[in-house]
Design an enzyme around this catalytic site. Structure first.
Site, PDB file in Angstrom:
ATOM      1  CG  ASN A  27     115.764  42.128 103.805  1.00 17.98           C
ATOM      2  OD1 ASN A  27     116.590  41.413 103.265  1.00 17.98           O
ATOM      3  ND2 ASN A  27     115.633  42.199 105.112  1.00 17.98           N
TER       4      ASN A  27
ATOM      5  CD  GLU B 251     123.529  34.828 109.435  1.00 14.37           C
ATOM      6  OE1 GLU B 251     124.639  34.413 109.769  1.00 14.37           O
ATOM      7  OE2 GLU B 251     122.612  35.031 110.266  1.00 14.37           O
TER       8      GLU B 251
ATOM      9  CB  CYS C 214     116.407  39.112 109.492  1.00 11.01           C
ATOM     10  SG  CYS C 214     118.022  39.822 109.646  1.00 11.01           S
TER      11      CYS C 214
END
Ligand SMILES: NC(=O)C1=CN([C@@H]2O[C@H](COP(=O)(O)OP(=O)(O)OC[C@H]3O[C@@H](n4cnc5c(N)ncnc54)[C@H](OP(=O)(O)O)[C@@H]3O)[C@@H](O)[C@H]2O)C=CC1
Ligand SMILES: O=C(O)[C@H](O)COP(=O)(O)O
Length: 497
Positions: A170, A265, A299
């Site tokens: 993304n 992450e 996210c």
């Protein structure tokens, strides 16, 4: 300005994009390629090399060799290279942004801003690195009981060696440079494994490093499916650090990786807590932007609204009215809602929506899907029995759960394994701080939607949302290790004034 020839060498005559090793763009000896499909059309947009394990070995060997000289390159020269990269990214931004539109259906304006944001991140990292890495510490022995000052300890920051950088689909440019820039500024070399959807944008990004004068072998890019070469990469003996951004894959990697520092992450289930004294207009705007930007494929997207009952009707109505105004369509037309990245992702999202429907959720907007394009979906009266109360859709679906109190909201957040960010809306700063203190997440935004940017802020996930911390200064800090050089003197050294 962008010239046609600038990116020419990254693509083979047959059309497949190359991988990059030891200063050269190359075709793989595998003779195989991996297709990159356009999420909007599901048609094949690009081809990239499917690298072999032997080529992974070559990439690490080249990185290891190049790192030796790079570690002895003055900080100002490292910074100068990064500034050149940033300038070239700005000059040649549009072709890179166009790839983001075609590979991951990122709306055209967001695609261009990802590239510019990445150039800004690189410039900031260069300057931060000059200061942070240019200083160490001097300790004297006599601050410890029983000692005199006959030992001087010089504390310095040394590079880790070879950093394996693995960004997600993304933000294939921004979350690549958020690893590359600190790694290089800290004196490391890099092996980059770009996401299969986003790999061509990543190749364009790397070409800016090459054209800026990147020493050969310092950054090597291995292309191919993570499911095929990923384990070989992360288990490679030459890895000195893994910086990964993505989903549950990161958890599996962290369980298999060797004795190396990791920056993970991972996924999020960012909750938006709306208190009875909140500015409802502000909260509604944040839910809209936070929940539906890039079709929820962030996210840090708002993935659950926990609103106290007294203001739930007002909030739901405002958000629903805003959803009606969202433009649904193609990324080339800069629509707000564009196709999600893959059919499997769309199917997963649909599964969560249907589960909620079966368990009684109220649809404030109709669920509609055409291929990978899912219309923005707002669910109300969501309950903890529904999967969407806990799982991350990574799509344009926002569930509203009505709670009796902020305490109930916090308890729900803290019961989730995902703990990336959260946000709270209230006009009472004391209440805001108390709620932020109670939320066990890496970041809490007060009166704004969750966000990783600006990129110099620390960014970290707790529990299953991550290991370590990102953000430029923290990334620089985790990509070095400490070395002590102790000078033992034959008599005490008390420098006198
Ligand atoms: N915390 C954060 O900052 C972010 C978290 N995410 C999370 O990532 C997920 C969506 O992104 P997505 O890219 O699909 O995440 P994935 O975890 O599927 O992939 C992330 C990266 O890992 C690679 N990969 C896949 N399998 C392996 C393996 N076995 N070993 C090594 N690397 C591997 C992928 O390559 P390939 O594409 O070839 O499979 C990709 O480059 C969501 O859960 C989202 O929440 C996303 C962005 C930011
Ligand atoms: O990968 C992601 O989703 C990013 O970390 C989110 O970044 P943003 O909050 O700045 O969009």
């Amino acid at each position: 300005m962008a010239g046609d020839t600038f990116y020419k060498e990254i693509r083979a005559a047959g059309g497949a994009y190359k991988w990059h090793c030891d200063g050269a763009w190359r075709e793989s000896t595998s003779g195989k390629t991996v297709g990159v499909s356009n999420p909007a059309t599901r048609a094949r947009e690009y081809e990239v090399q499917a690298c072999t394990q032997a080529e992974v070995d070559e990439a690490f060997a080249a990185a290891k060799a190049a790192q030796k000289g790079w570690a002895r390159t003055p900080l100002w020269q490292r910074a100068a290279l990064l500034h050149k990269v940033a300038a070239l990214m700005r000059d040649h931004a549009q072709p890179m942004a166009d790839c983001l539109v075609k590979e991951i259906a990122k709306p055209s304006k967001d695609a261009l801003s990802e590239v510019i944001r990445s150039a800004d991140l690189i410039d900031y990292t260069a300057e931060e690195g000059l200061r942070a890495l240019g200083e160490g510490a001097l300790l004297t022995s006599d601050s410890f009981p029983g000692q005199t000052r006959n030992k001087l300890c010089l504390v310095s920051k040394v590079p880790l060696g070879v950093v394996l950088a693995i960004p997600p689909f993304n933000y294939p440019v921004n979350l690549a440079v958020s690893k590359l820039a600190p790694a290089l500024m800290a004196g490391n070399a890099v092996v980059l494994k770009p996401p299969s959807q986003g790999v061509v944008a990543g190749s364009h990004m790397l070409q800016c490093f090459v054209k800026a004068g990147l020493p050969k072998g310092l950054v090597n890019m291995v292309t191919g499916k993570g499911s095929e070469i990923g384990d070989y990469l992360t288990g490679h003996p030459a890895v000195n650090c893994i910086s990964f951004t993505g989903g549950d894959t990161g958890i599996a990697i962290s369980r298999k990786a060797g004795m190396v520092p990791m920056q993970m992450e991972l996924g999020g289930k960012d909750a938006c807590i709306v208190c009875s004294d909140a500015d409802i207009d502000l909260a509604a705007k944040a839910v809209l932007k936070g929940g539906f930007s890039y079709s929820g494929q962030r996210c840090t997207a708002v993935k659950l609204v926990l609103v106290v009952k007294e203001v739930a009707d007002a909030l739901a109505a405002k958000v629903a009215a805003g959803v009606e105004k969202l433009r649904v369509g193609m990324p080339e037309d800069d629509c707000d809602i564009t196709p999600v990245v893959s059919e499997s992702s769309a199917n997963f999202i649909e599964g969560l929506v249907e589960d909620a429907r079966q368990k009684g959720a109220k649809f404030l907007t109709p669920y509609r899907r055409e291929g990978n394009l899912i219309w923005p979906t707002l669910l109300d009266h969501v309950t903890p029995e529904m999967r969407i109360a806990w799982e991350e859709p990574f799509g344009p679906v926002v569930p509203i759960m009505r709670v009796a109190s902020a305490d109930e909201a916090v308890a729900h957040c803290n019961a989730n394994n995902l703990a990336l960010q959260g946000c709270v809306f209230t006009r009472d700063i004391n209440k805001a701080i108390a709620i932020s203190d109670a939320m066990e997440t890496g970041t809490v935004q007060i009166n704004a939607a969750p966000a990783r940017g600006p990129d110099h802020f620390p960014f970290q996930g707790f529990r299953d949302s991550g290991i370590g911390s990102q953000g430029i200064r923290n990334s620089l800090a985790m990509m070095v290790k400490t070395k002590s050089t102790v000078v033992n003197l034959d008599k005490d050294s008390y420098a006198s004034g």
